[in-house]
Structure formats: structure tokens, C-alpha cells
Design a protein around this motif. Structure first.
Motif, PDB file in Angstrom:
ATOM      1  N   LEU A  60      -1.826  -2.954  -4.572  1.00 26.58           N
ATOM      2  CA  LEU A  60      -3.109  -3.289  -3.944  1.00 26.58           C
ATOM      3  C   LEU A  60      -4.168  -3.277  -5.034  1.00 26.58           C
ATOM      4  O   LEU A  60      -4.384  -2.257  -5.689  1.00 26.58           O
ATOM      5  CB  LEU A  60      -3.459  -2.275  -2.843  1.00 26.58           C
ATOM      6  CG  LEU A  60      -4.704  -2.570  -2.029  1.00 26.58           C
ATOM      7  CD1 LEU A  60      -4.453  -3.759  -1.098  1.00 26.58           C
ATOM      8  CD2 LEU A  60      -5.118  -1.358  -1.216  1.00 26.58           C
ATOM      9  N   ALA A  64      -9.004  -5.732  -3.383  1.00 28.64           N
ATOM     10  CA  ALA A  64      -8.420  -5.679  -2.037  1.00 28.64           C
ATOM     11  C   ALA A  64      -8.698  -4.324  -1.370  1.00 28.64           C
ATOM     12  O   ALA A  64      -8.939  -4.256  -0.165  1.00 28.64           O
ATOM     13  CB  ALA A  64      -6.925  -5.945  -2.096  1.00 28.64           C
ATOM     14  N   ALA A  65      -8.684  -3.255  -2.142  1.00 29.25           N
ATOM     15  CA  ALA A  65      -8.990  -1.930  -1.589  1.00 29.25           C
ATOM     16  C   ALA A  65     -10.434  -1.870  -1.103  1.00 29.25           C
ATOM     17  O   ALA A  65     -10.716  -1.357  -0.011  1.00 29.25           O
ATOM     18  CB  ALA A  65      -8.738  -0.851  -2.635  1.00 29.25           C
ATOM     19  N   ALA A  68     -10.809  -3.802   2.092  1.00 28.29           N
ATOM     20  CA  ALA A  68     -10.298  -3.043   3.238  1.00 28.29           C
ATOM     21  C   ALA A  68     -11.339  -2.026   3.714  1.00 28.29           C
ATOM     22  O   ALA A  68     -11.554  -1.859   4.922  1.00 28.29           O
ATOM     23  CB  ALA A  68      -8.995  -2.349   2.863  1.00 28.29           C
ATOM     24  N   VAL A 120      -7.521   4.818   0.657  1.00 27.80           N
ATOM     25  CA  VAL A 120      -6.940   3.506   0.916  1.00 27.80           C
ATOM     26  C   VAL A 120      -5.516   3.510   0.364  1.00 27.80           C
ATOM     27  O   VAL A 120      -5.305   3.672  -0.841  1.00 27.80           O
ATOM     28  CB  VAL A 120      -7.756   2.374   0.253  1.00 27.80           C
ATOM     29  CG1 VAL A 120      -7.173   1.014   0.629  1.00 27.80           C
ATOM     30  CG2 VAL A 120      -9.223   2.453   0.649  1.00 27.80           C
ATOM     31  N   GLY A 124      -3.250  -1.198   2.234  1.00 29.77           N
ATOM     32  CA  GLY A 124      -4.577  -1.557   2.722  1.00 29.77           C
ATOM     33  C   GLY A 124      -5.073  -0.716   3.876  1.00 29.77           C
ATOM     34  O   GLY A 124      -6.185  -0.919   4.358  1.00 29.77           O
TER      35      GLY A 124
END
Length: 137
Positions: A60, A64-65, A68, A120, A124
Motif C-alpha cells: 500500500l 493510497a494510505a 484511505a 492503516v 487499506g
């Protein structure tokens, strides 16, 4: 003699039908002199991707973290104005090759500005962390 064995057989028969209880994994992290605690279900840890440092990028990405967390914050209007004040990549204790991001946000509520912490997982999933109060000396 049979009457003595009967209660044991009844208990044995009942005990095999009880579901197993899974307790959450308590993760304790430190960030900026704050102790942060989060409870994570073991199935969520197992469902997240594994990673070994120096074997490539984490499953991840940092972007992307943060995406999320941003989606998670959409459900809480009190944190709409929160800003990122820290993020760290950490291994989940006692779970080899399982890592997570620890994210710190600063809420700018005029009445009560305070930090908020989130974990996280590498799939995700976002889990709120609680900052433990500091002991009074």
C-alpha cells in the motif's frame, strides 16, 4: 456408576458446540511522545498484504494510505478541517511481515484542538487509534 458419567458426557457434548472466541490484537505505538492504542481484529491483520523491507515497495503506497484516511474522514464532519501532522511505517508487533501506517492528524476545532490517530493496514483498512492520557506526576 452411569449417573456419575452422565454429567461429564453432557458437558463434553455442550463444550464442542461452543464457537471459538477471537480476541482483537492490541497494538501499542508511540508517536511524538504519545502512546497510541488500537484494537485490530486478527482476521484483518491476516487479510492485509505482507511485506518484507528491502524487497520492494510496500503493498500500500503512502498516497493510497492517505486516500484511505481521507475517505474515512468523510464520515466525520468534525474532522473535515484536519491536517496531516505525521505518518510512520511500522511493523505490527508479533506479526512477522505485517506492517501498517500510523497517521496523525491535527483537528483545528477552535474549542478543542487535538490530535487524532489512525492505523492503516496494508489492505487499506483504517482503524482509529486512541491516545492514552499521560500520567500526572
Amino acid at each position: 456408576m452411569r449417573m456419575r458419567i452422565l454429567p461429564a458426557l453432557v458437558l463434553l457434548g455442550c463444550s464442542t458446540k461452543l464457537p471459538a472466541v477471537q480476541f482483537p490484537v492490541e497494538v501499542i505505538e508511540f508517536m511524538d511522545n504519545a502512546r497510541v492504542v488500537a484494537s485490530i481484529e486478527a482476521v484483518d491483520i491476516d487479510a492485509s498484504a505482507q511485506w518484507q523491507p528491502f524487497s520492494g515497495a510496500p503493498p500500500l503506497s503512502l498516497t493510497a494510505a492517505l486516500d484511505a484516511v481521507h475517505k474515512h474522514l468523510a464520515a466525520d464532519p468534525a474532522l473535515a478541517d484536519a491536517t496531516l501532522s505525521g505518518i510512520e511505517l511500522k511493523q505490527i508487533p508479533h506479526h512477522e511481515n505485517h506492517w501498517h501506517y500510523l497517521v496523525k492528524l491535527q483537528a483545528h476545532n477552535a474549542d478543542n484542538p487535538r490530535p487524532h490517530y489512525f492505523i492503516v493496514l496494508m489492505n487499506g483498512k483504517v482503524i482509529a487509534g486512541l491516545r492514552e492520557p499521560q500520567a500526572v506526576k
